[in-house]
Design an enzyme around this catalytic site. Structure first.
Site, PDB file in Angstrom:
ATOM      1  N   GLY A  80       0.781  -1.245   0.000  1.00 10.07           N
ATOM      2  CA  GLY A  80       0.000   0.000   0.000  1.00 10.07           C
ATOM      3  C   GLY A  80       0.803   1.280   0.000  1.00 10.07           C
ATOM      4  O   GLY A  80       0.386   2.291  -0.570  1.00 10.07           O
ATOM      5  N   ASP A 118       1.009   3.284   4.543  1.00 10.05           N
ATOM      6  CA  ASP A 118      -0.129   3.933   3.875  1.00 10.05           C
ATOM      7  C   ASP A 118      -1.169   4.430   4.869  1.00 10.05           C
ATOM      8  O   ASP A 118      -1.647   5.546   4.784  1.00 10.05           O
ATOM      9  CB  ASP A 118      -0.774   2.986   2.834  1.00 10.05           C
ATOM     10  N   ASP A 128      -4.549   1.789  11.188  1.00 12.39           N
ATOM     11  CA  ASP A 128      -5.940   1.517  11.528  1.00 12.39           C
ATOM     12  C   ASP A 128      -5.982   0.978  12.969  1.00 12.39           C
ATOM     13  O   ASP A 128      -5.994   1.748  13.919  1.00 12.39           O
ATOM     14  CB  ASP A 128      -6.460   0.511  10.492  1.00 12.39           C
ATOM     15  N   ARG A 169      -5.741   0.703  -6.250  1.00 16.95           N
ATOM     16  CA  ARG A 169      -4.523   1.316  -5.722  1.00 16.95           C
ATOM     17  C   ARG A 169      -4.078   2.508  -6.572  1.00 16.95           C
ATOM     18  O   ARG A 169      -3.446   3.435  -6.077  1.00 16.95           O
ATOM     19  CB  ARG A 169      -3.377   0.297  -5.689  1.00 16.95           C
TER      20      ARG A 169
HETATM   21  P1  IMP Z   1      -3.654  -2.071  11.116  1.00 18.23           P
HETATM   22  O1  IMP Z   1      -2.676  -3.143  11.444  1.00 18.23           O
HETATM   23  O2  IMP Z   1      -5.054  -2.422  11.507  1.00 18.23           O
HETATM   24  O3  IMP Z   1      -3.267  -0.710  11.621  1.00 18.23           O
HETATM   25  O4  IMP Z   1      -3.780  -2.034   9.559  1.00 18.23           O
HETATM   26  C1  IMP Z   1      -2.940  -1.437   8.743  1.00 18.23           C
HETATM   27  C2  IMP Z   1      -3.044  -1.990   7.353  1.00 18.23           C
HETATM   28  O5  IMP Z   1      -4.384  -2.388   7.010  1.00 18.23           O
HETATM   29  C3  IMP Z   1      -2.672  -0.928   6.368  1.00 18.23           C
HETATM   30  O6  IMP Z   1      -1.310  -1.006   6.077  1.00 18.23           O
HETATM   31  C4  IMP Z   1      -3.539  -1.229   5.179  1.00 18.23           C
HETATM   32  O7  IMP Z   1      -2.868  -2.128   4.329  1.00 18.23           O
HETATM   33  C5  IMP Z   1      -4.753  -1.918   5.734  1.00 18.23           C
HETATM   34  N1  IMP Z   1      -5.890  -0.964   5.868  1.00 18.23           N
HETATM   35  C6  IMP Z   1      -6.369  -0.426   7.006  1.00 18.23           C
HETATM   36  N2  IMP Z   1      -7.386   0.406   6.760  1.00 18.23           N
HETATM   37  C7  IMP Z   1      -7.571   0.386   5.415  1.00 18.23           C
HETATM   38  C8  IMP Z   1      -8.472   1.084   4.540  1.00 18.23           C
HETATM   39  O8  IMP Z   1      -9.342   1.890   4.927  1.00 18.23           O
HETATM   40  N3  IMP Z   1      -8.323   0.811   3.209  1.00 18.23           N
HETATM   41  C9  IMP Z   1      -7.402  -0.051   2.728  1.00 18.23           C
HETATM   42  N4  IMP Z   1      -6.522  -0.694   3.512  1.00 18.23           N
HETATM   43  C10 IMP Z   1      -6.609  -0.483   4.851  1.00 18.23           C
HETATM   44 MG    MG Z   2      -0.510  -1.788   4.419  1.00 15.78          MG
END
Ligand code: IMP
Ligand code: MG
Length: 172
Positions: A40, A96, A99, A161
Site C-alpha cells: 500500500g 499507507d 488503523d 490502488r
Molecule cells: P492495522 O494493522 O489495523 O493498523 O492495519 C494497517 C493496514 O491495514 C494498512 O497497512 C492497510 O494495508 C490496511 N488498511 C487499514 N485500513 C484500510 C483502509 O481503509 N483501506 C485499505 N486498507 C486499509
Molecule cells: Mg498496508
C-alpha cells in the site's frame, strides 16, 4: 459499492511535499532509509522520497494482517524482510494507513530491535479512532474517520490502488 472522494490529488501532492520537507529537516545529517511497507505505501514512499531534500536509501518490508476483508484479522505475519543493514542508520517506516495499530506495532518492534539509530514512522493516513492497540506515528499526512478508504496505494481486494485521490467506499 458507492465511492466518494474525500482527499483530492492536489491536496495529496501539497501534503506529501510538506512532509518531505519536515522529515528532511528533522533528520538533517542522518543516513536515512525509507522503509516502505508493501504494498500500500509504494505510491506514498516514491513521492515522499522525491520530496526529501537529502538523498535517501529505499528498502521494503511486507506484513500481512488483512486478506481481502475490510476488517483486520488481528494477526500480523512478516511476509518479506528488509534487505539493508539498519545499524547506525535512521529508518523512516513509511506506511499507507494506520488503523488498529497492530501492523505498525509489529513493524516498529522489528526495526527497533535491529540497531537503528533512530526509528520514525510516517503514515499517509491515520484512523486514530480505530486503534485496538495504542500507536502514535511521528508524521501523519491526514487523519480520517473510521471509514474504509481506497486510492493512492490503498486497495480493496487489490483493486483501486492506482487512483490519484482517496475515496471512501461503502458496500451498498
Ligand atoms: P492495522 O494493522 O489495523 O493498523 O492495519 C494497517 C493496514 O491495514 C494498512 O497497512 C492497510 O494495508 C490496511 N488498511 C487499514 N485500513 C484500510 C483502509 O481503509 N483501506 C485499505 N486498507 C486499509
Ligand atoms: Mg498496508
Amino acid at each position: 459499492m458507492t465511492q466518494q472522494t474525500i482527499i483530492e490529488r492536489r491536496q495529496i501532492e501539497d501534503r506529501v511535499a510538506e512532509m518531505g520537507k519536515e522529515i528532511s529537516r528533522d533528520l538533517e545529517g542522518h543516513q536515512v532509509i525509507l522503509l516502505c511497507v508493501l504494498k500500500g505505501a509504494v505510491f506514498f514512499a516514491t513521492d515522499l522520497a522525491r520530496a526529501m531534500t537529502m538523498d535517501v536509501a529505499l528498502d521494503f518490508i511486507q506484513v500481512s494482517s488483512y486478506g481481502s476483508e475490510m476488517k483486520s484479522s488481528g494477526v500480523v505475519t512478516l511476509l518479506k524482510e528488509p534487505q539493508m543493514d539498519v545499524t547506525g542508520k535512521s529508518v523512516v517506516i513509511v506506511e499507507d494507513i494506520i488503523d488498529s495499530g497492530m501492523s505498525m506495532r509489529e513493524v516498529h518492534r522489528y526495526v527497533a530491535g535491529r540497531g537503528a539509530r533512530v526509528v520514525k514512522v510516517a503514515t499517509f493516513l491515520d484512523k486514530p479512532d480505530s486503534r485496538r492497540v495504542p500507536f502514535t506515528a511521528d508524521y501523519v499526512g491526514f487523519s480520517i474517520g473510521s471509514k474504509f478508504v481506497i486510492g493512492y496505494g490503498l486497495d480493496y481486494a487489490e483493486r483501486y490502488r492506482n487512483l490519484y485521490e482517496i475515496r471512501v467506499v461503502e458496500e451498498s
